[in-house]
Design a protein around this motif. Structure first.
Motif, PDB file in Angstrom:
ATOM      1  N   ILE A   5      39.719  30.772  29.048  1.00 57.46           N
ATOM      2  CA  ILE A   5      40.701  30.614  30.572  1.00 57.46           C
ATOM      3  C   ILE A   5      41.726  29.879  31.325  1.00 57.46           C
ATOM      4  CG2 ILE A   5      40.274  31.271  32.724  1.00 57.46           C
ATOM      5  CD1 ILE A   5      37.148  31.371  32.208  1.00 57.46           C
ATOM      6  N   VAL A   6      42.745  30.820  31.178  1.00 60.53           N
ATOM      7  CA  VAL A   6      44.193  30.349  31.343  1.00 60.53           C
ATOM      8  C   VAL A   6      44.175  30.453  32.608  1.00 60.53           C
ATOM      9  CG1 VAL A   6      46.679  29.918  30.999  1.00 60.53           C
ATOM     10  CG2 VAL A   6      44.898  29.955  28.828  1.00 60.53           C
ATOM     11  N   ILE A   7      44.931  29.811  34.007  1.00 62.09           N
ATOM     12  CA  ILE A   7      45.088  30.233  35.031  1.00 62.09           C
ATOM     13  C   ILE A   7      46.482  29.814  35.126  1.00 62.09           C
ATOM     14  CG2 ILE A   7      44.317  30.193  38.064  1.00 62.09           C
ATOM     15  CD1 ILE A   7      42.206  28.410  36.488  1.00 62.09           C
ATOM     16  N   GLY A   8      46.990  30.903  35.588  1.00 60.64           N
ATOM     17  CA  GLY A   8      48.220  30.356  36.313  1.00 60.64           C
ATOM     18  C   GLY A   8      48.799  32.108  37.688  1.00 60.64           C
ATOM     19  N   ARG A   9      50.385  31.360  37.111  1.00 55.50           N
ATOM     20  CA  ARG A   9      50.716  32.584  38.507  1.00 55.50           C
ATOM     21  C   ARG A   9      50.933  34.054  38.093  1.00 55.50           C
ATOM     22  NH1 ARG A   9      53.596  27.892  39.599  1.00 55.50           N
ATOM     23  NH2 ARG A   9      55.352  28.099  38.015  1.00 55.50           N
ATOM     24  N   SER A  10      51.221  33.743  36.839  1.00 56.37           N
ATOM     25  CA  SER A  10      51.773  35.249  36.319  1.00 56.37           C
ATOM     26  C   SER A  10      50.585  35.247  35.063  1.00 56.37           C
ATOM     27  CB  SER A  10      52.658  35.684  36.252  1.00 56.37           C
ATOM     28  OG  SER A  10      53.127  36.646  34.592  1.00 56.37           O
ATOM     29  N   THR A  11      49.731  36.645  34.941  1.00 57.03           N
ATOM     30  CA  THR A  11      48.397  36.777  33.549  1.00 57.03           C
ATOM     31  C   THR A  11      49.605  37.457  32.653  1.00 57.03           C
ATOM     32  OG1 THR A  11      48.291  39.116  34.377  1.00 57.03           O
ATOM     33  CG2 THR A  11      46.207  37.691  35.461  1.00 57.03           C
ATOM     34  N   GLU A  12      51.030  38.188  32.638  1.00 58.54           N
ATOM     35  CA  GLU A  12      51.376  38.587  32.398  1.00 58.54           C
ATOM     36  C   GLU A  12      52.160  37.754  30.972  1.00 58.54           C
ATOM     37  OE1 GLU A  12      51.933  39.834  34.885  1.00 58.54           O
ATOM     38  OE2 GLU A  12      51.132  41.474  34.844  1.00 58.54           O
ATOM     39  N   LYS A  13      52.737  36.642  31.472  1.00 60.04           N
ATOM     40  CA  LYS A  13      53.208  35.354  31.639  1.00 60.04           C
ATOM     41  C   LYS A  13      52.257  33.952  30.179  1.00 60.04           C
ATOM     42  CE  LYS A  13      56.258  31.532  31.184  1.00 60.04           C
ATOM     43  NZ  LYS A  13      57.665  31.601  30.504  1.00 60.04           N
ATOM     44  N   ILE A  14      51.271  34.433  31.271  1.00 61.00           N
ATOM     45  CA  ILE A  14      49.689  34.160  30.269  1.00 61.00           C
ATOM     46  C   ILE A  14      49.550  34.477  28.971  1.00 61.00           C
ATOM     47  CG2 ILE A  14      47.592  33.126  29.873  1.00 61.00           C
ATOM     48  CD1 ILE A  14      47.263  33.196  33.644  1.00 61.00           C
ATOM     49  N   GLU A  25      43.879  34.592  33.606  1.00 59.37           N
ATOM     50  CA  GLU A  25      43.588  34.488  35.060  1.00 59.37           C
ATOM     51  C   GLU A  25      45.080  34.153  36.311  1.00 59.37           C
ATOM     52  OE1 GLU A  25      40.332  35.866  36.894  1.00 59.37           O
ATOM     53  OE2 GLU A  25      39.022  36.265  35.185  1.00 59.37           O
ATOM     54  N   THR A  26      44.648  34.811  37.556  1.00 60.15           N
ATOM     55  CA  THR A  26      45.794  34.208  38.457  1.00 60.15           C
ATOM     56  C   THR A  26      44.610  33.360  39.444  1.00 60.15           C
ATOM     57  OG1 THR A  26      45.787  35.990  39.639  1.00 60.15           O
ATOM     58  CG2 THR A  26      47.422  35.879  37.872  1.00 60.15           C
ATOM     59  N   TRP A  27      45.185  32.888  40.111  1.00 58.93           N
ATOM     60  CA  TRP A  27      44.697  31.572  41.029  1.00 58.93           C
ATOM     61  C   TRP A  27      43.989  32.745  42.193  1.00 58.93           C
ATOM     62  CZ3 TRP A  27      44.356  27.052  40.764  1.00 58.93           C
ATOM     63  CH2 TRP A  27      45.079  25.405  39.432  1.00 58.93           C
ATOM     64  N   ASP A  28      44.801  34.133  42.073  1.00 59.76           N
ATOM     65  CA  ASP A  28      44.477  34.757  42.907  1.00 59.76           C
ATOM     66  C   ASP A  28      42.763  35.402  42.683  1.00 59.76           C
ATOM     67  OD1 ASP A  28      45.899  34.152  45.005  1.00 59.76           O
ATOM     68  OD2 ASP A  28      47.254  35.478  45.144  1.00 59.76           O
ATOM     69  N   SER A  29      43.223  35.813  41.034  1.00 62.35           N
ATOM     70  CA  SER A  29      41.886  36.682  40.735  1.00 62.35           C
ATOM     71  C   SER A  29      40.638  35.061  40.098  1.00 62.35           C
ATOM     72  CB  SER A  29      41.971  37.342  39.175  1.00 62.35           C
ATOM     73  OG  SER A  29      42.536  36.857  38.373  1.00 62.35           O
ATOM     74  N   GLU A  33      32.002  33.486  39.448  1.00 57.64           N
ATOM     75  CA  GLU A  33      30.647  33.700  38.297  1.00 57.64           C
ATOM     76  C   GLU A  33      32.221  32.802  37.033  1.00 57.64           C
ATOM     77  OE1 GLU A  33      32.104  36.460  41.054  1.00 57.64           O
ATOM     78  OE2 GLU A  33      30.340  35.966  41.717  1.00 57.64           O
ATOM     79  N   THR A  34      33.242  33.342  37.184  1.00 59.00           N
ATOM     80  CA  THR A  34      33.645  32.361  36.054  1.00 59.00           C
ATOM     81  C   THR A  34      33.925  31.130  35.767  1.00 59.00           C
ATOM     82  OG1 THR A  34      35.924  34.785  35.565  1.00 59.00           O
ATOM     83  CG2 THR A  34      36.213  32.669  34.792  1.00 59.00           C
ATOM     84  N   LEU A  35      34.087  30.857  37.349  1.00 62.65           N
ATOM     85  CA  LEU A  35      34.539  29.321  37.180  1.00 62.65           C
ATOM     86  C   LEU A  35      32.818  28.588  36.820  1.00 62.65           C
ATOM     87  CD1 LEU A  35      36.615  29.002  39.974  1.00 62.65           C
ATOM     88  CD2 LEU A  35      36.848  28.051  38.117  1.00 62.65           C
ATOM     89  N   GLN A  36      31.888  29.343  37.570  1.00 58.48           N
ATOM     90  CA  GLN A  36      30.208  28.670  36.919  1.00 58.48           C
ATOM     91  C   GLN A  36      29.601  28.710  35.504  1.00 58.48           C
ATOM     92  OE1 GLN A  36      28.221  31.498  40.292  1.00 58.48           O
ATOM     93  NE2 GLN A  36      28.570  30.080  41.337  1.00 58.48           N
ATOM     94  N   ALA A  37      30.849  29.753  34.842  1.00 60.71           N
ATOM     95  CA  ALA A  37      30.408  30.039  33.780  1.00 60.71           C
ATOM     96  C   ALA A  37      30.842  29.105  32.309  1.00 60.71           C
ATOM     97  CB  ALA A  37      30.743  31.416  32.729  1.00 60.71           C
ATOM     98  N   VAL A  38      31.693  28.213  33.071  1.00 62.51           N
ATOM     99  CA  VAL A  38      32.330  27.446  31.699  1.00 62.51           C
ATOM    100  C   VAL A  38      31.791  26.168  32.244  1.00 62.51           C
ATOM    101  CG1 VAL A  38      34.338  28.901  32.379  1.00 62.51           C
ATOM    102  CG2 VAL A  38      34.049  26.650  33.575  1.00 62.51           C
ATOM    103  N   ASP A  39      32.360  25.052  30.952  1.00 65.47           N
ATOM    104  CA  ASP A  39      31.402  24.486  30.693  1.00 65.47           C
ATOM    105  C   ASP A  39      32.896  22.531  31.652  1.00 65.47           C
ATOM    106  OD1 ASP A  39      29.461  24.614  29.936  1.00 65.47           O
ATOM    107  OD2 ASP A  39      29.970  25.004  27.826  1.00 65.47           O
TER     108      ASP A  39
END
Length: 174
Positions: A5-14, A25-29, A33-39
């Motif tokens: 999962i890559v978090i940034g300002r723009s999903t298009e740029k990612i 993912e963006t900081w706002d999106s 649940e996503t954060l709880q699922a990562v190791d």
């Protein structure tokens, strides 16, 4: 294979940079649940220190803010989500302060961080690591103290290549 999962300002740029093999993912999106699922979360964010020839006060502030703001925000997101993920956070070897070459003084992860210094990048890395350590317990943080980044056509190597090709480079070290 593990999901990335890559978090940034723009999903298009990612997607443009990493391709469609990652979850953008963006900081706002980004969800709890996503954060709880990562190791683990790997934070490599930060303004390029070699990106400009002259460090103006504005550029130096960007170097500092880009690291502290992102690291603090990411650490708070992990805590607030209840995630138990470990944070692998980029840092720099400059945390040890300016060193005069000395064969007998090898720095490693147990080396002391200087209590007083006058080096900008030392100050940045101390504050950068503190941004995570103030929020997360030490057992959940790995600081990756990275040195000079070399890469074909980029990083520090790209900037050093031309002088060497022109015969202006020389051996580094003793």
């Amino acid at each position: 294979p593990p999901e990335v999962i890559v978090i940034g300002r723009s999903t298009e740029k990612i997607v443009q940079v990493f391709g469609d093999g990652v979850i953008a993912e963006t900081w706002d999106s980004i969800s709890t649940e996503t954060l709880q699922a990562v190791d683990a979360v790997v934070n490599l964010a930060g303004e390029n220190v070699g990106g400009v020839m002259r460090w103006t006060s504005t550029h130096m502030q960007k170097i500092l803010d880009s690291r502290i703001t992102t690291t603090s925000r990411l650490a708070r997101l992990l805590v607030n989500s209840g995630s138990q993920a470990r944070l692998l956070n980029a840092s720099g070897i400059s945390i040890y302060g300016h060193q005069v070459y000395d064969d007998e003084e090898i720095k490693d992860e147990d080396s002391a961080v200087p209590k007083s210094h006058s080096d900008f990048l030392t100050d940045v890395t101390i504050k950068w690591e503190a941004a995570a350590a103030e929020v997360l317990p030490e057992s959940r943080i790995v600081f990756m103290r990275i040195g000079v980044v070399l890469g074909a056509g980029g990083g520090a190597l790209g900037k050093m290549e031309l002088p060497f090709k022109l015969g202006l480079g020389g051996p580094l070290g003793p």
